[in-house]
Motif scaffolding. Structure first.
Motif, mmCIF file in Angstrom:
data_model
loop_
_atom_site.group_PDB
_atom_site.id
_atom_site.type_symbol
_atom_site.label_atom_id
_atom_site.label_comp_id
_atom_site.label_asym_id
_atom_site.label_seq_id
_atom_site.Cartn_x
_atom_site.Cartn_y
_atom_site.Cartn_z
ATOM 1 N N SER A 29 -4.168 8.728 4.862
ATOM 2 C CA SER A 29 -4.945 8.063 3.930
ATOM 3 C C SER A 29 -3.887 6.840 3.311
ATOM 4 C CB SER A 29 -5.449 8.609 2.808
ATOM 5 O OG SER A 29 -4.166 9.309 1.947
ATOM 6 N N SER A 88 -3.812 3.727 0.138
ATOM 7 C CA SER A 88 -4.456 3.210 -1.046
ATOM 8 C C SER A 88 -3.377 2.356 -1.757
ATOM 9 C CB SER A 88 -4.824 4.431 -2.105
ATOM 10 O OG SER A 88 -3.389 4.994 -2.166
ATOM 11 N N LYS A 110 1.106 -1.100 0.093
ATOM 12 C CA LYS A 110 -0.093 -0.068 0.067
ATOM 13 C C LYS A 110 0.735 1.146 0.134
ATOM 14 C CE LYS A 110 -4.087 -2.075 0.881
ATOM 15 N NZ LYS A 110 -5.402 -1.837 0.357
#
Length: 140
Positions: free
Chosen positions: A90, A92, A3
């Motif tokens: 965050s 992703s 990630k």
């Protein structure tokens, strides 16, 4: 799972990320463990620094034209890299080109860390007998 985490500090860290939980049945993560973590930085040529009206800002294809640099994250640490939930803004999936670059750098980095089994010391080159080592030369 690999990630990219955007950290509170603004760093983009790419790593094999695992959630840390109190027990396997827990639904709430307590933090993250980052394994094989690198900071990823985009280096763009000067002419690409400023977007023009014709440029599609959302085009992921632009990543293939950008140069990425990877630096070991927390290089002075040994052992596990534990990260608090509050440090991560965050998380992703990495773009395909970013993932390929990361995998190449990680492989090179791990090869550098391996001990050289076939290393030999050449004792045939010895210093001359009249070489004074550690003796003052009188100029000091």
């Amino acid at each position: 799972m690999i990630k990219i985490a955007r950290m509170q500090s603004g760093e983009d860290v790419i790593a094999d990320v695992k959630e840390i939980r109190a027990n396997p049945e827990a639904t709430q993560a307590l933090g993250y463990e980052f394994a094989d973590a690198f900071t990823a930085m985009i280096q763009r040529p000067t002419e690409n620094m400023f977007l023009t009206e014709e440029t599609d800002q959302n085009s992921l294809d632009q990543l293939k034209d950008m140069q990425l640099e990877f630096f070991p994250w927390a290089p002075l640490a040994s052992g596990r890299n534990i990260v608090s939930l509050f440090s991560v803004v965050s998380m992703s999936e990495p773009h395909e080109n970013v993932l390929k670059g990361y995998q190449q750098v990680l492989e090179q980095y791990k090869n550098l860390q391996k001990p050289k089994d076939n290393a030999e010391i050449d004792y045939s080159q010895t210093p001359p007998d009249d070489l004074l080592i550690g003796q003052p030369d009188g100029d000091g």
